[in-house]
Design an enzyme around this catalytic site. Structure first.
Site, mmCIF file in Angstrom:
data_model
loop_
_atom_site.group_PDB
_atom_site.id
_atom_site.type_symbol
_atom_site.label_atom_id
_atom_site.label_comp_id
_atom_site.label_asym_id
_atom_site.label_seq_id
_atom_site.Cartn_x
_atom_site.Cartn_y
_atom_site.Cartn_z
ATOM 1 N N CYS A 56 0.970 -1.233 -0.107
ATOM 2 C CA CYS A 56 0.096 0.059 0.109
ATOM 3 C C CYS A 56 0.739 1.325 -0.043
ATOM 4 C CB CYS A 56 -1.002 0.112 1.119
ATOM 5 S SG CYS A 56 -1.979 -1.651 1.454
ATOM 6 N N ASP A 88 -2.515 -3.906 7.937
ATOM 7 C CA ASP A 88 -3.444 -4.580 8.668
ATOM 8 C C ASP A 88 -3.324 -6.023 7.678
ATOM 9 O OD1 ASP A 88 -4.095 -2.338 9.805
ATOM 10 O OD2 ASP A 88 -6.208 -1.947 8.780
ATOM 11 N N CYS A 129 -2.628 3.356 3.256
ATOM 12 C CA CYS A 129 -3.061 2.164 3.950
ATOM 13 C C CYS A 129 -4.077 2.680 4.801
ATOM 14 C CB CYS A 129 -2.000 1.365 4.694
ATOM 15 S SG CYS A 129 -2.567 -0.360 5.018
ATOM 16 N N ASP A 130 -5.068 1.960 5.380
ATOM 17 C CA ASP A 130 -6.268 2.315 6.111
ATOM 18 C C ASP A 130 -5.931 3.361 7.309
ATOM 19 O OD1 ASP A 130 -6.889 0.117 4.591
ATOM 20 O OD2 ASP A 130 -7.971 -1.005 6.278
ATOM 21 N N LYS A 131 -4.987 3.267 8.183
ATOM 22 C CA LYS A 131 -4.995 4.097 9.251
ATOM 23 C C LYS A 131 -4.165 5.466 8.851
ATOM 24 C CE LYS A 131 -7.155 0.789 10.857
ATOM 25 N NZ LYS A 131 -6.923 -0.130 9.915
ATOM 26 N N CYS A 201 -5.567 -1.796 -0.937
ATOM 27 C CA CYS A 201 -6.454 -2.902 -1.543
ATOM 28 C C CYS A 201 -7.532 -2.490 -2.253
ATOM 29 C CB CYS A 201 -7.120 -3.581 -0.228
ATOM 30 S SG CYS A 201 -5.847 -4.251 0.944
ATOM 31 N N GLU A 452 -9.452 -5.717 13.795
ATOM 32 C CA GLU A 452 -10.453 -6.121 12.755
ATOM 33 C C GLU A 452 -10.626 -7.750 12.645
ATOM 34 O OE1 GLU A 452 -9.472 -2.335 9.777
ATOM 35 O OE2 GLU A 452 -8.951 -4.382 9.286
ATOM 36 N N SER A 478 -12.524 -5.345 8.898
ATOM 37 C CA SER A 478 -11.908 -5.087 7.759
ATOM 38 C C SER A 478 -13.105 -4.415 6.722
ATOM 39 C CB SER A 478 -11.292 -6.072 7.137
ATOM 40 O OG SER A 478 -10.876 -5.834 5.812
#
Length: 563
Positions: A56, A88, A129-131, A201, A452, A478
Protein backbone atom coordinates in the site's frame (compact mmCIF):
# COMPACT_ATOMS: atom_id res chain seq x y z
CA UNK A 1 18.97 37.86 7.70
CA UNK A 2 15.99 40.05 6.81
CA UNK A 3 12.45 38.84 6.93
CA UNK A 4 10.71 38.06 3.66
CA UNK A 5 8.31 40.60 2.23
CA UNK A 6 5.85 37.71 1.96
CA UNK A 7 5.78 37.01 5.70
CA UNK A 8 2.04 36.38 5.69
CA UNK A 9 2.77 33.05 3.97
CA UNK A 10 5.69 32.35 6.34
CA UNK A 11 4.11 32.93 9.71
CA UNK A 12 5.62 29.72 11.14
CA UNK A 13 8.88 29.24 9.22
CA UNK A 14 9.92 32.88 9.75
CA UNK A 15 10.08 32.20 13.48
CA UNK A 16 12.55 29.39 12.84
CA UNK A 17 14.88 30.86 10.19
CA UNK A 18 14.62 34.67 10.14
CA UNK A 19 17.02 37.00 11.89
CA UNK A 20 20.60 37.03 13.12
CA UNK A 21 19.81 34.88 16.15
CA UNK A 22 18.44 32.07 13.95
CA UNK A 23 21.80 31.55 12.20
CA UNK A 24 22.31 28.15 13.93
CA UNK A 25 18.98 26.95 12.54
CA UNK A 26 19.93 28.07 9.04
CA UNK A 27 23.30 26.36 9.41
CA UNK A 28 21.53 23.05 10.07
CA UNK A 29 19.28 23.55 7.08
CA UNK A 30 22.14 24.43 4.72
CA UNK A 31 23.37 20.90 5.36
CA UNK A 32 20.11 19.38 4.08
CA UNK A 33 20.15 21.44 0.89
CA UNK A 34 18.67 24.86 1.68
CA UNK A 35 20.02 27.84 -0.25
CA UNK A 36 19.90 31.44 0.91
CA UNK A 37 16.91 31.98 -1.38
CA UNK A 38 15.06 29.04 0.18
CA UNK A 39 14.94 30.79 3.54
CA UNK A 40 12.72 33.45 1.98
CA UNK A 41 10.16 30.90 0.78
CA UNK A 42 7.23 29.31 2.61
CA UNK A 43 8.26 25.91 3.94
CA UNK A 44 5.88 23.05 3.14
CA UNK A 45 6.20 19.77 4.97
CA UNK A 46 5.59 16.68 2.84
CA UNK A 47 4.38 14.00 5.23
CA UNK A 48 5.25 10.71 3.54
CA UNK A 49 3.96 7.40 4.84
CA UNK A 50 6.44 5.46 2.68
CA UNK A 51 7.47 2.07 3.96
CA UNK A 52 8.44 -1.31 2.56
CA UNK A 53 6.22 -2.84 5.23
CA UNK A 54 3.28 -3.06 2.81
CA UNK A 55 2.50 -2.72 -0.91
CA UNK A 56 0.00 0.00 0.00
CA UNK A 57 2.85 2.38 0.79
CA UNK A 58 5.90 1.05 -1.04
CA UNK A 59 5.66 3.69 -3.79
CA UNK A 60 4.91 6.74 -1.68
CA UNK A 61 8.54 7.90 -1.52
CA UNK A 62 8.28 8.57 -5.27
CA UNK A 63 4.94 10.32 -4.82
CA UNK A 64 6.47 12.51 -2.10
CA UNK A 65 9.18 13.56 -4.56
CA UNK A 66 6.50 14.65 -7.03
CA UNK A 67 4.62 16.58 -4.34
CA UNK A 68 7.90 18.29 -3.40
CA UNK A 69 8.46 19.22 -7.05
CA UNK A 70 5.00 20.80 -7.13
CA UNK A 71 5.88 22.89 -4.07
CA UNK A 72 9.29 23.93 -5.36
CA UNK A 73 7.96 24.82 -8.83
CA UNK A 74 5.39 27.08 -7.14
CA UNK A 75 8.19 28.96 -5.32
CA UNK A 76 7.86 27.20 -2.01
CA UNK A 77 10.46 25.08 -0.22
CA UNK A 78 9.45 21.46 0.26
CA UNK A 79 10.79 19.36 3.13
CA UNK A 80 9.99 15.65 3.03
CA UNK A 81 9.66 13.72 6.27
CA UNK A 82 8.37 10.27 7.15
CA UNK A 83 5.92 8.75 9.53
CA UNK A 84 5.12 5.11 10.24
CA UNK A 85 2.72 2.66 8.71
CA UNK A 86 1.67 -0.84 9.66
CA UNK A 87 -0.04 -3.43 7.47
CA UNK A 88 -3.46 -4.68 8.47
CA UNK A 89 -3.38 -7.29 5.72
CA UNK A 90 -0.16 -8.82 7.03
CA UNK A 91 -0.89 -8.64 10.76
CA UNK A 92 -4.58 -9.61 10.49
CA UNK A 93 -5.54 -12.42 12.86
CA UNK A 94 -2.41 -12.06 15.00
CA UNK A 95 -1.58 -10.30 18.24
CA UNK A 96 0.24 -7.69 16.17
CA UNK A 97 -3.06 -6.47 14.72
CA UNK A 98 -3.71 -4.82 18.08
CA UNK A 99 -1.29 -2.11 16.96
CA UNK A 100 -3.35 -1.25 13.87
CA UNK A 101 -5.82 1.31 15.23
CA UNK A 102 -3.14 2.48 17.67
CA UNK A 103 -1.02 3.43 14.64
CA UNK A 104 -3.67 5.97 13.59
CA UNK A 105 -2.96 7.90 16.79
CA UNK A 106 0.82 7.50 16.42
CA UNK A 107 0.68 8.80 12.84
CA UNK A 108 -1.41 11.81 13.85
CA UNK A 109 0.85 12.57 16.79
CA UNK A 110 4.04 12.21 14.75
CA UNK A 111 2.92 14.49 11.91
CA UNK A 112 1.75 17.09 14.41
CA UNK A 113 5.07 16.78 16.23
CA UNK A 114 7.28 17.28 13.16
CA UNK A 115 5.25 20.10 11.62
CA UNK A 116 4.87 21.87 14.96
CA UNK A 117 8.58 21.56 15.78
CA UNK A 118 9.97 22.50 12.38
CA UNK A 119 7.68 25.44 11.76
CA UNK A 120 6.27 24.37 8.40
CA UNK A 121 3.80 26.85 6.94
CA UNK A 122 1.73 24.24 5.15
CA UNK A 123 1.51 20.48 4.67
CA UNK A 124 0.97 17.89 1.97
CA UNK A 125 0.16 14.54 3.58
CA UNK A 126 0.29 11.36 1.48
CA UNK A 127 -1.40 8.24 2.84
CA UNK A 128 -1.77 4.79 1.34
CA UNK A 129 -3.07 2.29 3.90
CA UNK A 130 -6.15 2.29 6.12
CA UNK A 131 -4.88 4.11 9.21
CA UNK A 132 -2.56 6.49 7.33
CA UNK A 133 -5.47 8.47 5.98
CA UNK A 134 -7.45 9.32 9.11
CA UNK A 135 -4.14 9.67 10.97
CA UNK A 136 -2.95 12.27 8.46
CA UNK A 137 -6.29 14.07 8.54
CA UNK A 138 -6.41 14.22 12.32
CA UNK A 139 -2.96 15.83 12.31
CA UNK A 140 -3.93 18.36 9.62
CA UNK A 141 -7.04 19.29 11.62
CA UNK A 142 -5.06 19.78 14.82
CA UNK A 143 -2.34 21.85 13.12
CA UNK A 144 -4.84 23.91 11.09
CA UNK A 145 -2.28 25.10 8.56
CA UNK A 146 -2.98 25.19 4.80
CA UNK A 147 -2.93 21.56 3.77
CA UNK A 148 -3.83 19.04 1.08
CA UNK A 149 -4.22 15.29 1.49
CA UNK A 150 -3.10 13.00 -1.33
CA UNK A 151 -4.24 9.41 -1.62
CA UNK A 152 -1.46 7.03 -2.61
CA UNK A 153 -3.84 5.24 -4.97
CA UNK A 154 -5.45 1.86 -5.44
CA UNK A 155 -3.77 -1.34 -6.54
CA UNK A 156 -4.51 -3.01 -9.87
CA UNK A 157 -6.25 -6.39 -9.66
CA UNK A 158 -4.48 -9.73 -9.71
CA UNK A 159 -5.79 -12.53 -11.90
CA UNK A 160 -6.24 -16.29 -11.56
CA UNK A 161 -8.23 -18.41 -14.03
CA UNK A 162 -9.52 -15.18 -15.62
CA UNK A 163 -10.98 -14.10 -12.28
CA UNK A 164 -9.95 -10.81 -10.65
CA UNK A 165 -8.23 -11.17 -7.27
CA UNK A 166 -7.36 -8.96 -4.33
CA UNK A 167 -6.20 -9.57 -0.76
CA UNK A 168 -9.72 -10.53 0.38
CA UNK A 169 -9.65 -13.33 -2.20
CA UNK A 170 -6.78 -14.87 -0.24
CA UNK A 171 -8.53 -14.64 3.14
CA UNK A 172 -11.63 -16.28 1.67
CA UNK A 173 -9.49 -18.92 -0.06
CA UNK A 174 -8.21 -19.95 3.38
CA UNK A 175 -11.80 -20.66 4.42
CA UNK A 176 -12.42 -22.52 1.16
CA UNK A 177 -9.28 -24.65 1.70
CA UNK A 178 -10.37 -25.54 5.24
CA UNK A 179 -13.67 -26.73 3.76
CA UNK A 180 -11.84 -28.74 1.05
CA UNK A 181 -13.37 -26.63 -1.70
CA UNK A 182 -9.88 -26.01 -3.08
CA UNK A 183 -6.54 -27.78 -2.62
CA UNK A 184 -3.14 -26.53 -1.43
CA UNK A 185 -1.93 -25.86 -4.96
CA UNK A 186 -4.95 -23.67 -5.70
CA UNK A 187 -4.49 -21.73 -2.47
CA UNK A 188 -0.82 -21.14 -3.33
CA UNK A 189 -1.73 -19.86 -6.80
CA UNK A 190 -4.25 -17.41 -5.38
CA UNK A 191 -1.74 -16.30 -2.73
CA UNK A 192 0.95 -15.61 -5.32
CA UNK A 193 -1.24 -13.76 -7.82
CA UNK A 194 -3.54 -11.63 -5.65
CA UNK A 195 -1.22 -8.66 -5.04
CA UNK A 196 0.52 -7.66 -8.31
CA UNK A 197 2.27 -4.49 -7.10
CA UNK A 198 1.95 -1.17 -5.31
CA UNK A 199 -1.29 0.33 -4.09
CA UNK A 200 -4.06 -0.03 -1.54
CA UNK A 201 -6.48 -2.97 -1.43
CA UNK A 202 -8.57 -2.92 -4.56
CA UNK A 203 -12.24 -3.01 -3.48
CA UNK A 204 -14.31 -0.43 -1.65
CA UNK A 205 -12.46 -1.45 1.48
CA UNK A 206 -11.25 0.99 4.14
CA UNK A 207 -8.46 2.66 2.12
CA UNK A 208 -10.59 3.45 -0.93
CA UNK A 209 -13.53 4.33 1.33
CA UNK A 210 -11.51 6.87 3.29
CA UNK A 211 -9.86 8.30 0.18
CA UNK A 212 -13.33 8.89 -1.28
CA UNK A 213 -14.60 10.38 1.98
CA UNK A 214 -11.67 12.79 2.20
CA UNK A 215 -12.21 13.91 -1.39
CA UNK A 216 -15.90 14.53 -0.62
CA UNK A 217 -14.82 16.35 2.55
CA UNK A 218 -12.93 18.78 0.32
CA UNK A 219 -9.43 18.04 1.59
CA UNK A 220 -8.13 16.31 -1.57
CA UNK A 221 -8.00 17.58 -5.11
CA UNK A 222 -10.77 16.31 -7.40
CA UNK A 223 -10.19 12.68 -8.50
CA UNK A 224 -7.40 12.04 -5.99
CA UNK A 225 -9.38 9.08 -4.66
CA UNK A 226 -9.80 7.47 -8.08
CA UNK A 227 -6.32 7.08 -9.53
CA UNK A 228 -4.20 3.96 -9.66
CA UNK A 229 -1.14 4.00 -7.41
CA UNK A 230 1.16 3.44 -10.36
CA UNK A 231 -0.07 5.93 -12.93
CA UNK A 232 0.77 9.24 -14.53
CA UNK A 233 -2.48 10.66 -13.12
CA UNK A 234 -1.30 9.97 -9.58
CA UNK A 235 2.07 11.63 -10.18
CA UNK A 236 0.32 14.70 -11.57
CA UNK A 237 -2.06 14.70 -8.59
CA UNK A 238 0.92 14.93 -6.24
CA UNK A 239 2.52 17.82 -8.14
CA UNK A 240 -0.79 19.68 -8.26
CA UNK A 241 -1.22 19.15 -4.51
CA UNK A 242 2.17 20.73 -3.91
CA UNK A 243 1.28 23.85 -5.84
CA UNK A 244 -2.25 23.93 -4.36
CA UNK A 245 -0.87 24.34 -0.84
CA UNK A 246 0.91 27.53 -1.91
CA UNK A 247 -2.39 28.90 -3.24
CA UNK A 248 -4.11 28.00 0.02
CA UNK A 249 -1.35 29.84 1.88
CA UNK A 250 -1.76 32.95 -0.26
CA UNK A 251 -5.51 32.92 0.34
CA UNK A 252 -5.21 31.92 4.02
CA UNK A 253 -7.48 28.90 3.58
CA UNK A 254 -7.01 26.43 6.40
CA UNK A 255 -8.53 23.01 7.22
CA UNK A 256 -10.94 24.68 9.65
CA UNK A 257 -12.38 26.61 6.69
CA UNK A 258 -12.99 23.36 4.81
CA UNK A 259 -13.74 20.68 7.42
CA UNK A 260 -17.16 21.95 8.48
CA UNK A 261 -20.19 20.03 9.74
CA UNK A 262 -21.68 20.13 6.25
CA UNK A 263 -18.41 18.88 4.75
CA UNK A 264 -18.46 15.88 7.09
CA UNK A 265 -22.06 15.25 6.06
CA UNK A 266 -20.87 15.18 2.45
CA UNK A 267 -18.20 12.63 3.40
CA UNK A 268 -20.77 10.43 5.15
CA UNK A 269 -23.05 10.66 2.11
CA UNK A 270 -20.38 9.46 -0.31
CA UNK A 271 -19.40 6.60 2.01
CA UNK A 272 -23.00 5.39 2.02
CA UNK A 273 -23.49 5.76 -1.73
CA UNK A 274 -20.31 3.76 -2.36
CA UNK A 275 -21.19 0.99 0.14
CA UNK A 276 -18.03 1.84 2.08
CA UNK A 277 -16.30 0.32 5.09
CA UNK A 278 -17.67 0.32 8.64
CA UNK A 279 -14.31 1.77 9.65
CA UNK A 280 -15.41 5.05 8.08
CA UNK A 281 -17.79 5.53 11.02
CA UNK A 282 -14.94 5.28 13.51
CA UNK A 283 -12.52 7.40 11.46
CA UNK A 284 -14.89 10.19 10.45
CA UNK A 285 -15.98 10.66 14.07
CA UNK A 286 -12.30 10.80 15.08
CA UNK A 287 -11.46 13.29 12.31
CA UNK A 288 -14.42 15.44 13.29
CA UNK A 289 -13.28 15.35 16.92
CA UNK A 290 -9.87 16.69 15.86
CA UNK A 291 -11.69 19.41 13.89
CA UNK A 292 -13.92 20.39 16.86
CA UNK A 293 -16.95 19.31 14.84
CA UNK A 294 -19.75 17.35 16.52
CA UNK A 295 -20.33 14.19 14.48
CA UNK A 296 -21.99 11.23 16.22
CA UNK A 297 -23.28 7.77 15.38
CA UNK A 298 -26.75 9.22 15.02
CA UNK A 299 -25.60 11.45 12.15
CA UNK A 300 -24.93 8.30 10.12
CA UNK A 301 -28.50 7.14 10.78
CA UNK A 302 -29.99 10.55 9.96
CA UNK A 303 -28.11 10.91 6.69
CA UNK A 304 -28.47 7.24 5.80
CA UNK A 305 -32.26 7.47 5.81
CA UNK A 306 -32.17 9.54 2.61
CA UNK A 307 -29.02 8.30 0.86
CA UNK A 308 -29.14 5.10 -1.22
CA UNK A 309 -26.30 2.63 -1.76
CA UNK A 310 -25.52 2.86 -5.48
CA UNK A 311 -22.11 1.28 -6.07
CA UNK A 312 -21.76 -2.40 -7.01
CA UNK A 313 -18.23 -2.64 -5.60
CA UNK A 314 -16.39 -5.30 -3.66
CA UNK A 315 -16.57 -6.76 -1.05
CA UNK A 316 -20.31 -7.34 -1.47
CA UNK A 317 -20.43 -6.32 -5.14
CA UNK A 318 -18.70 -7.28 -8.37
CA UNK A 319 -16.26 -4.51 -9.22
CA UNK A 320 -12.93 -3.13 -8.01
CA UNK A 321 -11.79 0.48 -7.65
CA UNK A 322 -9.56 0.16 -10.73
CA UNK A 323 -12.72 -0.46 -12.78
CA UNK A 324 -14.51 2.53 -11.25
CA UNK A 325 -11.51 4.65 -12.29
CA UNK A 326 -12.04 3.57 -15.90
CA UNK A 327 -15.55 5.07 -15.97
CA UNK A 328 -14.70 8.32 -14.19
CA UNK A 329 -14.18 7.65 -10.49
CA UNK A 330 -16.42 9.24 -7.88
CA UNK A 331 -16.78 12.70 -9.44
CA UNK A 332 -19.81 11.78 -11.63
CA UNK A 333 -21.41 10.10 -8.60
CA UNK A 334 -20.91 13.26 -6.55
CA UNK A 335 -22.50 15.27 -9.37
CA UNK A 336 -25.54 12.94 -9.32
CA UNK A 337 -25.86 13.33 -5.55
CA UNK A 338 -25.38 17.10 -5.73
CA UNK A 339 -28.05 17.48 -8.41
CA UNK A 340 -30.48 15.53 -6.18
CA UNK A 341 -29.79 17.81 -3.22
CA UNK A 342 -27.93 15.11 -1.27
CA UNK A 343 -24.63 17.01 -1.06
CA UNK A 344 -23.89 20.50 0.24
CA UNK A 345 -22.51 22.28 -2.83
CA UNK A 346 -21.46 25.42 -0.98
CA UNK A 347 -18.66 23.72 0.98
CA UNK A 348 -15.19 25.14 0.35
CA UNK A 349 -12.48 22.74 -0.91
CA UNK A 350 -8.69 22.72 -1.30
CA UNK A 351 -9.06 24.00 -4.86
CA UNK A 352 -10.18 27.29 -3.36
CA UNK A 353 -13.55 26.69 -5.02
CA UNK A 354 -16.75 25.20 -3.67
CA UNK A 355 -17.74 21.60 -4.23
CA UNK A 356 -20.44 22.71 -6.67
CA UNK A 357 -17.91 24.74 -8.66
CA UNK A 358 -15.54 21.75 -8.81
CA UNK A 359 -18.35 19.53 -10.14
CA UNK A 360 -19.85 22.00 -12.60
CA UNK A 361 -18.22 20.53 -15.72
CA UNK A 362 -18.01 16.88 -14.67
CA UNK A 363 -19.26 14.52 -17.38
CA UNK A 364 -21.72 11.74 -16.53
CA UNK A 365 -20.81 8.07 -16.46
CA UNK A 366 -20.76 6.37 -19.89
CA UNK A 367 -23.98 4.84 -21.15
CA UNK A 368 -24.43 1.18 -20.34
CA UNK A 369 -22.21 1.00 -17.25
CA UNK A 370 -23.73 -0.95 -14.36
CA UNK A 371 -21.15 -0.21 -11.69
CA UNK A 372 -22.98 2.84 -10.29
CA UNK A 373 -26.74 2.32 -10.21
CA UNK A 374 -29.22 5.12 -10.97
CA UNK A 375 -31.01 6.67 -8.02
CA UNK A 376 -34.30 5.06 -9.02
CA UNK A 377 -32.74 1.57 -9.04
CA UNK A 378 -30.34 1.46 -6.06
CA UNK A 379 -28.69 -1.62 -4.61
CA UNK A 380 -30.25 -0.52 -1.32
CA UNK A 381 -32.65 2.36 -0.91
CA UNK A 382 -30.98 3.57 2.27
CA UNK A 383 -27.66 3.17 4.05
CA UNK A 384 -25.87 -0.15 4.36
CA UNK A 385 -24.34 1.18 7.60
CA UNK A 386 -26.90 0.45 10.31
CA UNK A 387 -26.33 1.98 13.74
CA UNK A 388 -27.91 -0.45 16.20
CA UNK A 389 -28.97 0.08 19.80
CA UNK A 390 -30.44 -2.28 22.37
CA UNK A 391 -29.59 -4.06 25.60
CA UNK A 392 -26.42 -5.42 23.96
CA UNK A 393 -25.33 -1.99 22.70
CA UNK A 394 -26.72 0.80 24.86
CA UNK A 395 -24.18 3.26 23.38
CA UNK A 396 -24.51 1.90 19.84
CA UNK A 397 -22.97 -0.61 17.45
CA UNK A 398 -22.25 -0.61 13.71
CA UNK A 399 -23.61 -3.21 11.29
CA UNK A 400 -22.82 -3.49 7.60
CA UNK A 401 -25.99 -4.69 5.89
CA UNK A 402 -26.19 -4.47 2.11
CA UNK A 403 -29.49 -6.34 2.00
CA UNK A 404 -27.95 -9.42 0.41
CA UNK A 405 -27.62 -11.01 3.85
CA UNK A 406 -31.20 -10.23 4.83
CA UNK A 407 -32.22 -7.67 7.41
CA UNK A 408 -32.97 -9.78 10.50
CA UNK A 409 -31.01 -12.63 12.07
CA UNK A 410 -31.85 -14.50 15.26
CA UNK A 411 -29.49 -17.17 16.44
CA UNK A 412 -27.72 -18.92 19.29
CA UNK A 413 -24.63 -17.41 20.90
CA UNK A 414 -21.27 -19.15 20.72
CA UNK A 415 -18.96 -17.07 22.85
CA UNK A 416 -15.21 -16.57 22.38
CA UNK A 417 -12.85 -14.46 24.47
CA UNK A 418 -10.44 -13.83 21.57
CA UNK A 419 -10.45 -13.69 17.78
CA UNK A 420 -8.01 -16.61 17.54
CA UNK A 421 -10.33 -18.91 19.48
CA UNK A 422 -13.24 -18.03 17.21
CA UNK A 423 -11.22 -18.54 14.02
CA UNK A 424 -10.07 -21.97 15.08
CA UNK A 425 -13.63 -22.99 15.88
CA UNK A 426 -14.81 -21.83 12.45
CA UNK A 427 -12.02 -23.65 10.62
CA UNK A 428 -12.63 -26.81 12.67
CA UNK A 429 -16.27 -26.90 11.59
CA UNK A 430 -17.67 -26.19 15.07
CA UNK A 431 -19.76 -23.25 13.81
CA UNK A 432 -23.05 -24.30 12.23
CA UNK A 433 -26.11 -22.71 10.68
CA UNK A 434 -27.98 -20.51 13.15
CA UNK A 435 -24.97 -19.59 15.29
CA UNK A 436 -24.16 -16.06 16.38
CA UNK A 437 -20.40 -15.93 16.89
CA UNK A 438 -19.66 -13.59 19.81
CA UNK A 439 -16.07 -12.29 20.01
CA UNK A 440 -15.46 -10.08 23.01
CA UNK A 441 -12.63 -8.34 24.91
CA UNK A 442 -11.41 -7.05 21.53
CA UNK A 443 -12.54 -3.43 22.01
CA UNK A 444 -10.29 -0.33 22.16
CA UNK A 445 -9.46 -0.91 25.84
CA UNK A 446 -10.01 -4.63 26.13
CA UNK A 447 -7.93 -5.76 23.16
CA UNK A 448 -6.39 -3.34 23.51
CA UNK A 449 -6.52 -1.88 20.03
CA UNK A 450 -9.84 -3.06 18.57
CA UNK A 451 -8.60 -5.63 16.08
CA UNK A 452 -10.36 -6.19 12.75
CA UNK A 453 -12.12 -9.55 12.50
CA UNK A 454 -11.34 -10.24 8.84
CA UNK A 455 -9.87 -13.68 9.44
CA UNK A 456 -13.01 -15.14 11.07
CA UNK A 457 -15.46 -13.32 8.79
CA UNK A 458 -13.55 -14.38 5.67
CA UNK A 459 -13.40 -17.93 7.01
CA UNK A 460 -17.18 -17.88 7.45
CA UNK A 461 -17.60 -16.75 3.83
CA UNK A 462 -15.10 -19.33 2.63
CA UNK A 463 -17.07 -22.02 4.46
CA UNK A 464 -20.19 -20.94 2.59
CA UNK A 465 -21.96 -19.80 5.77
CA UNK A 466 -22.25 -16.10 4.92
CA UNK A 467 -26.05 -16.04 5.09
CA UNK A 468 -26.43 -18.69 7.78
CA UNK A 469 -24.13 -17.41 10.53
CA UNK A 470 -23.79 -13.98 12.19
CA UNK A 471 -20.82 -12.50 14.03
CA UNK A 472 -20.89 -9.74 16.64
CA UNK A 473 -17.95 -8.14 18.44
CA UNK A 474 -16.66 -5.12 20.30
CA UNK A 475 -13.78 -5.22 17.82
CA UNK A 476 -13.83 -3.87 14.26
CA UNK A 477 -14.19 -5.25 10.78
CA UNK A 478 -11.99 -4.89 7.74
CA UNK A 479 -13.45 -2.96 4.86
CA UNK A 480 -13.23 -6.27 3.07
CA UNK A 481 -15.66 -7.95 5.45
CA UNK A 482 -19.12 -8.91 4.26
CA UNK A 483 -21.83 -11.11 5.68
CA UNK A 484 -24.14 -10.64 8.69
CA UNK A 485 -21.77 -8.80 11.03
CA UNK A 486 -22.03 -6.25 13.84
CA UNK A 487 -19.00 -4.52 15.34
CA UNK A 488 -18.03 -1.54 17.49
CA UNK A 489 -20.41 -2.78 20.22
CA UNK A 490 -20.39 -0.24 23.04
CA UNK A 491 -19.94 -0.21 25.94
CA UNK A 492 -17.25 -2.81 25.20
CA UNK A 493 -16.96 -5.97 27.28
CA UNK A 494 -13.82 -4.85 29.12
CA UNK A 495 -15.64 -1.95 30.79
CA UNK A 496 -18.64 -4.08 31.76
CA UNK A 497 -20.86 -3.76 28.73
CA UNK A 498 -23.61 -6.37 28.35
CA UNK A 499 -21.44 -8.22 25.84
CA UNK A 500 -19.29 -9.31 28.79
CA UNK A 501 -22.06 -11.46 30.29
CA UNK A 502 -23.41 -13.20 27.18
CA UNK A 503 -23.37 -16.99 27.65
CA UNK A 504 -23.29 -19.89 25.21
CA UNK A 505 -26.83 -20.75 24.18
CA UNK A 506 -28.30 -17.26 24.67
CA UNK A 507 -30.57 -16.06 21.88
CA UNK A 508 -29.50 -12.90 20.06
CA UNK A 509 -31.35 -10.90 17.40
CA UNK A 510 -29.78 -8.51 14.93
CA UNK A 511 -32.52 -6.37 13.38
CA UNK A 512 -31.15 -3.94 10.80
CA UNK A 513 -34.65 -2.76 9.94
CA UNK A 514 -35.56 -1.73 13.50
CA UNK A 515 -31.88 -0.83 14.21
CA UNK A 516 -31.79 -3.11 17.26
CA UNK A 517 -29.29 -5.54 18.77
CA UNK A 518 -31.01 -7.62 21.41
CA UNK A 519 -29.91 -10.24 23.93
CA UNK A 520 -33.00 -12.31 24.78
CA UNK A 521 -32.30 -12.47 28.50
CA UNK A 522 -34.40 -10.75 31.16
CA UNK A 523 -33.22 -7.51 32.73
CA UNK A 524 -33.02 -9.25 36.10
CA UNK A 525 -30.81 -12.01 34.68
CA UNK A 526 -28.53 -9.46 33.03
CA UNK A 527 -28.25 -7.56 36.33
CA UNK A 528 -27.44 -10.75 38.23
CA UNK A 529 -24.76 -11.75 35.75
CA UNK A 530 -23.17 -8.30 35.86
CA UNK A 531 -23.00 -8.51 39.68
CA UNK A 532 -20.77 -11.57 39.46
CA UNK A 533 -18.72 -10.32 36.47
CA UNK A 534 -15.13 -9.31 37.16
CA UNK A 535 -13.05 -7.14 34.85
CA UNK A 536 -10.13 -9.10 33.38
CA UNK A 537 -6.61 -8.00 34.15
CA UNK A 538 -5.07 -5.63 31.61
CA UNK A 539 -3.21 -7.62 28.96
CA UNK A 540 -0.45 -5.01 28.67
CA UNK A 541 0.98 -2.99 31.54
CA UNK A 542 3.83 -1.19 29.75
CA UNK A 543 4.49 0.26 26.33
CA UNK A 544 2.32 1.76 23.61
CA UNK A 545 -0.63 -0.64 23.99
CA UNK A 546 -0.81 0.05 27.71
CA UNK A 547 -0.72 3.82 27.15
CA UNK A 548 -3.37 3.52 24.48
CA UNK A 549 -5.69 1.47 26.71
CA UNK A 550 -5.46 4.09 29.45
CA UNK A 551 -6.21 7.02 27.13
CA UNK A 552 -8.60 5.71 24.49
CA UNK A 553 -12.26 6.71 24.35
CA UNK A 554 -15.19 4.47 23.47
CA UNK A 555 -15.55 3.30 19.87
CA UNK A 556 -18.84 5.23 19.81
CA UNK A 557 -16.73 8.39 20.23
CA UNK A 558 -14.17 7.45 17.57
CA UNK A 559 -11.71 5.59 19.83
CA UNK A 560 -9.54 8.70 20.08
CA UNK A 561 -6.77 9.34 22.57
CA UNK A 562 -6.91 13.14 22.20
CA UNK A 563 -10.01 13.65 24.31
Amino acid sequence: MANSDDNNTRSFSSLVVDGMERAPSRAMLHAVGFTNEDFKKPQIGIASTWSMVTPCNMHINNLADHAAKGVDDANGKAVIFNTITISDGISMGTEGMKYSLVSREVIADSIETVVGCQGFDGVVAIGGCDKNMPGCMMALARLNRPSVFVYGGTILPGYHKEKKLDVISVFEAVGARSNDKIDDAELTCIEQKAIPGAGSCGGMYTANTMASAIEALGMSLPNSSAQAAVSEDKRVDCERAGSAVLELLKNNIKPSDIMSKKAFENAITIVIALGGSTNAVLHLIAMANASHIDITLDDFTRIGTNVPMLADLKPSGRYQMAELIEIGGIQPLMKILLDQGLLHGDCLTVTGKTLAENLADVKPYPEGQDMIRPLDNPIKKDSHLAILYGNLATEGAVAKVTGKEGLVFTGTAKVFETEEMALQSILNGDIVKGDVIVIRYEGPRGGPGMREMLSPTAAVMGKGLGQEVALITDGRFSGGTHGFVVGHITPEAFVGGTLAIVENGDKITIDADKKELTLHVTENSIAERIKTWQQPEAKYTRGVLSKYAKLVSSASLGAVTDN
